[in-house]
Write a protein that holds these residues in place. Structure first.
Motif, PDB file in Angstrom:
ATOM      1  N   LEU A 108      72.099  78.641 -37.862  1.00 26.19           N
ATOM      2  CA  LEU A 108      71.301  77.428 -37.788  1.00 26.19           C
ATOM      3  C   LEU A 108      70.668  77.134 -39.143  1.00 26.19           C
ATOM      4  O   LEU A 108      70.169  78.033 -39.823  1.00 26.19           O
ATOM      5  N   ASN A 109      70.699  75.868 -39.539  1.00 21.36           N
ATOM      6  CA  ASN A 109      70.048  75.459 -40.776  1.00 21.36           C
ATOM      7  C   ASN A 109      68.577  75.874 -40.738  1.00 21.36           C
ATOM      8  O   ASN A 109      67.884  75.626 -39.745  1.00 21.36           O
ATOM      9  N   PRO A 110      68.060  76.502 -41.798  1.00 23.86           N
ATOM     10  CA  PRO A 110      66.683  77.011 -41.748  1.00 23.86           C
ATOM     11  C   PRO A 110      65.631  75.907 -41.574  1.00 23.86           C
ATOM     12  O   PRO A 110      64.585  76.149 -40.972  1.00 23.86           O
ATOM     13  N   ILE A 111      65.898  74.706 -42.099  1.00 26.63           N
ATOM     14  CA  ILE A 111      64.936  73.611 -41.922  1.00 26.63           C
ATOM     15  C   ILE A 111      64.910  73.175 -40.461  1.00 26.63           C
ATOM     16  O   ILE A 111      63.834  72.948 -39.882  1.00 26.63           O
ATOM     17  N   LEU A 112      66.084  73.056 -39.839  1.00 26.63           N
ATOM     18  CA  LEU A 112      66.137  72.713 -38.414  1.00 26.63           C
ATOM     19  C   LEU A 112      65.447  73.790 -37.589  1.00 26.63           C
ATOM     20  O   LEU A 112      64.675  73.480 -36.661  1.00 26.63           O
ATOM     21  N   ALA A 113      65.668  75.063 -37.930  1.00 26.60           N
ATOM     22  CA  ALA A 113      65.006  76.152 -37.214  1.00 26.60           C
ATOM     23  C   ALA A 113      63.492  76.070 -37.379  1.00 26.60           C
ATOM     24  O   ALA A 113      62.738  76.227 -36.401  1.00 26.60           O
ATOM     25  N   GLU A 167      61.185  65.535 -42.499  1.00 27.15           N
ATOM     26  CA  GLU A 167      61.650  66.826 -43.008  1.00 27.15           C
ATOM     27  C   GLU A 167      63.118  67.057 -42.665  1.00 27.15           C
ATOM     28  O   GLU A 167      63.884  67.557 -43.489  1.00 27.15           O
ATOM     29  N   LEU A 168      63.520  66.676 -41.458  1.00 26.61           N
ATOM     30  CA  LEU A 168      64.931  66.829 -41.087  1.00 26.61           C
ATOM     31  C   LEU A 168      65.817  65.861 -41.860  1.00 26.61           C
ATOM     32  O   LEU A 168      66.962  66.191 -42.208  1.00 26.61           O
ATOM     33  N   SER A 169      65.304  64.665 -42.152  1.00 26.92           N
ATOM     34  CA  SER A 169      66.112  63.689 -42.879  1.00 26.92           C
ATOM     35  C   SER A 169      66.552  64.217 -44.236  1.00 26.92           C
ATOM     36  O   SER A 169      67.627  63.855 -44.739  1.00 26.92           O
ATOM     37  N   ALA A 170      65.757  65.078 -44.831  1.00 26.89           N
ATOM     38  CA  ALA A 170      66.082  65.607 -46.158  1.00 26.89           C
ATOM     39  C   ALA A 170      67.304  66.513 -46.148  1.00 26.89           C
ATOM     40  O   ALA A 170      67.939  66.708 -47.195  1.00 26.89           O
ATOM     41  N   LEU A 184      66.414  58.044 -43.496  1.00 26.69           N
ATOM     42  CA  LEU A 184      65.169  57.615 -42.862  1.00 26.69           C
ATOM     43  C   LEU A 184      64.033  58.337 -43.568  1.00 26.69           C
ATOM     44  O   LEU A 184      64.079  59.556 -43.734  1.00 26.69           O
ATOM     45  N   ARG A 185      63.024  57.588 -44.004  1.00 32.62           N
ATOM     46  CA  ARG A 185      61.955  58.192 -44.780  1.00 32.62           C
ATOM     47  C   ARG A 185      60.595  57.866 -44.167  1.00 32.62           C
ATOM     48  O   ARG A 185      60.403  56.816 -43.558  1.00 32.62           O
ATOM     49  N   LEU A 186      59.676  58.778 -44.375  1.00 31.13           N
ATOM     50  CA  LEU A 186      58.271  58.555 -44.064  1.00 31.13           C
ATOM     51  C   LEU A 186      57.585  58.077 -45.329  1.00 31.13           C
ATOM     52  O   LEU A 186      57.754  58.662 -46.404  1.00 31.13           O
ATOM     53  N   LEU A 187      56.816  56.983 -45.224  1.00 34.71           N
ATOM     54  CA  LEU A 187      56.029  56.467 -46.338  1.00 34.71           C
ATOM     55  C   LEU A 187      54.551  56.711 -46.061  1.00 34.71           C
ATOM     56  O   LEU A 187      54.090  56.497 -44.938  1.00 34.71           O
ATOM     57  N   LYS A 188      53.820  57.143 -47.093  1.00 31.32           N
ATOM     58  CA  LYS A 188      52.392  57.424 -46.944  1.00 31.32           C
ATOM     59  C   LYS A 188      51.636  56.860 -48.140  1.00 31.32           C
ATOM     60  O   LYS A 188      52.171  56.814 -49.251  1.00 31.32           O
ATOM     61  N   GLY A 189      50.411  56.460 -47.889  1.00 28.54           N
ATOM     62  CA  GLY A 189      49.583  55.965 -48.974  1.00 28.54           C
ATOM     63  C   GLY A 189      48.340  55.291 -48.434  1.00 28.54           C
ATOM     64  O   GLY A 189      47.981  55.469 -47.261  1.00 28.54           O
TER      65      GLY A 189
END
Length: 615
Positions: A3-8, A328-331, A423-428
């Motif tokens: 399993l991909n460590p980020i997915l885990a 995080e998963l999108s990356a 797909l990205r999260l935007l913050k500000g």
């Protein structure tokens, strides 16, 4: 493949975050399951008599003996929605198949189903998002008679499948299979359709020419063929294990479509407590299945609406996800498809190129899906790398294609269209928002320009028609959130903004509303939260403020002196006209009680053991 460590890591984080609420949910499921056997034996004789009164004598006998399962049919049929018109004949197929499997099927109830394609840009769109929760409640009403051993859910389009699933999860002890109707056959190309829309927006095509084009695109029974929310729903049901393998994108009227419908009824009979296997929906939808749904959405460039719907679905199962999980998963999830609006192909081309079987195989092979989940087939997700086929009168499955049959539409994980899911999260200082960049060219992913503020999409369109938008600008369309006016889609703005971008202007959209599930090539920071009506910072923006939307760095900022920004008061808006007409009066409580977009824009508040309960 491990399993991909980020997915885990993301899945473990979701599991830890949801531990208390998930435990509450599973306790409720266990309590609802109650005693062994079928639920109908535990209701009174008079209640049972009412439930069976209209049935044929033989089926009454079967129901009375309570040795065989009774299957509920919950359908979103109406014949205004092309996607749902094929459901008219499915209950008869299901009942016939149930009898052959030694079961009985009853039409338990219908749920409303509105078409966003019909209401787009109209007042009725302000009911669209909340129709999801109405559908969930209607599903609960259909199943509340407590005489069923499992349920088949017939739905396709935007809010309908999420609503059905939220409702189904309140009956987590019942097995559930979702039954799609399939996409319509391909009409004119999506590029041609978009071209005529842009010509009309510029005044270079007549209304008659536009209507002719649209009717050539939307021309028969089945789901619209672009990859918007409806087809993203079907992808999700398959990757989350609630479809029979390969069921998502078989056209209506095909013998294979009927075969899959019959097989769904027969499989459901087998997985009830009275069958040979027992697979309640609470066992299928867990933290791994939700993470798989996010991955599938990212890998296909799916609908941004699911950054809201998946949150609400997860909450219905006691699971808490947020936009950080998507980001995080999108990356690490590659984009493996090019389906309009992320390309020129439609879902029929995707299906022909290898479809869901190939997609799931590639993601499993890359360690980007949890393969050890439970599905309605009672096996891991690898079972969904098979594709169905009709062997004479018999439905069978065989391994899906090993290689994509069209790499311009569907690619292997080792050769993706993009290394990330787009797909990205935007913050500000304007809050939190999501942006879909899979269809946005790299040169348009950063826009810095003065704001033009609108409180209604029609005001923006009027300014466009007056020729006042021929410049660089960021359109801020606010007071479009759930509490303000039900968070309508603003897809009506797409042709005009696209025309301006194609003319060389730097344009972007920032809104606390939604865009279509088919969000296109103009950068759009959407679902801005907190929304303006709740005092969100978007309500501080003034005409001329320089806005920077940076989808590369993941920021959304008003470039205003911090001291001035802090001191500014939030604007107000007159929303009276959004409170009445086309039934909007009846949704006052929904608007008043709606949670924020990142909490699923839910009207149920803390009654579900999900985000609101554990925040």
């Amino acid at each position: 493949m491990s399993l991909n460590p980020i997915l885990a890591r993301v899945t473990d984080r979701i599991r830890a975050r949801s531990a208390a609420s998930r435990a509450v949910y599973l306790e409720r499921v266990e309590a609802a399951a109650g005693k062994a056997g079928t639920a109908r034996t535990h209701v009174s004789c008079a209640n049972q008599a009412h439930a069976y009164a209209a049935f044929e004598p033989n089926e009454k006998l079967v129901l009375r003996q309570a040795r065989l399962p009774n299957l509920a049919i919950v359908s979103a049929y109406n014949d205004m929605l092309s996607a749902h018109q094929p459901f008219e004949r499915m209950p008869a197929l299901i009942k016939e198949a149930a009898r052959a499997a030694g079961a009985v099927a009853q039409f338990a109830g219908g749920v409303p189903a509105m078409c966003d394609g019909v209401t787009q840009g109209e007042a009725g769109m302000e009911l669209s998002l909340f129709s999801r929760d109405v559908i969930a409640m209607s599903t609960a009403v259909a199943l509340s008679h407590n005489v069923f051993d499992g349920a088949l859910y017939l739905g396709v389009c935007d809010k309908i499948v999420p609503g059905l699933l939220i409702g189904a999860l309140q009956f987590g002890h019942l097995p559930a299979i979702f039954v799609p109707a399939g996409p319509m056959t391909s009409g004119i190309s999506n590029d041609d359709k978009a071209r005529v829309r842009q010509l009309f927006a510029q005044g270079h095509a007549t209304r008659e020419e536009l209507l002719e084009s649209e009717m050539a695109a939307y021309h028969g029974p089945g789901t619209c063929t672009f990859y918007g929310t409806a087809n993203s729903n079907q992808m999700l049901m398959e990757v989350m294990g609630l479809h029979l393998p390969g069921a998502a994108f078989v056209n209506p009227g095909h013998a294979l479509r009927d075969g899959l419908t019959r097989a769904a009824a027969q499989r459901l009979a087998r997985i009830t407590r009275l069958g040979k296997e027992y697979i309640p929906i609470a066992k299928v939808i867990d933290e791994r299945a939700i993470a798989n749904g996010i991955v599938g959405l990212l890998a296909t460039g799916g609908s941004t609406n699911h950054t809201i719907h998946l949150v609400a679905i997860a909450a219905a199962a006691g699971i808490h996800i947020d936009w950080n999980d998507f980001d995080e998963l999108s990356a690490v999830v590659p984009l493996l498809t090019r389906i309009y609006p992320n390309g020129s192909a439609d879902v029929n081309h995707f299906h022909a190129a290898g479809g869901m079987a190939f997609l799931i195989r590639e993601l499993l092979g890359a360690g980007l899906l949890h393969g050890d989940v439970t599905t309605v087939m009672g096996e891991g997700l690898a079972r969904h790398t098979d594709e169905p086929w009709q062997d004479g009168e018999t439905l069978a499955w065989r391994p899906g294609v090993a290689q994509s049959l069209d790499t311009e539409v569907l690619r292997p994980a080792a050769e993706p269209f993009s290394a990330d899911g787009g797909l990205r999260l935007l913050k500000g200082n304007l809050g939190r928002a999501v942006i879909k960049v899979s269809a946005v060219k790299p040169q348009h992913r950063v826009v810095e320009a003065p704001a033009l503020v609108f409180h209604d999409q029609d005001d923006l369109m009027a300014a466009f028609k007056r020729g006042e938008l021929t410049r660089d600008f960021v359109a801020v369309v606010r007071f479009q959130g759930p509490r303000a006016n039900g968070m309508p889609e603003l897809h009506k703005l797409t042709p005009a903004l696209t025309v301006l971008q194609d003319q060389g202007y730097r344009v972007a959209l920032v809104t606390d509303g939604r865009m279509s599930g088919a969000s296109g090539k103009v950068p759009a920071a959407i679902h801005v939260t907190p929304e303006s009506l709740a005092g969100g910072p978007l309500a501080k923006v003034r005409d001329g403020d320089v806005i920077r939307l940076d989808a590369v760095a993941g920021t959304l900022e008003a470039l205003v002196d911090p001291a001035e920004w802090t001191a500014r008061e939030v604007a107000t808006a007159d929303l009276d006209r959004n409170q009445h007409g086309v039934g909007r009066e009846l949704f006052f409580n929904a608007r008043a009680n709606a949670s924020g977009a990142e909490q699923g824009a839910s009207t149920f508040g803390s009654t579900l053991p999900g985000p609101q309960a554990v925040a």
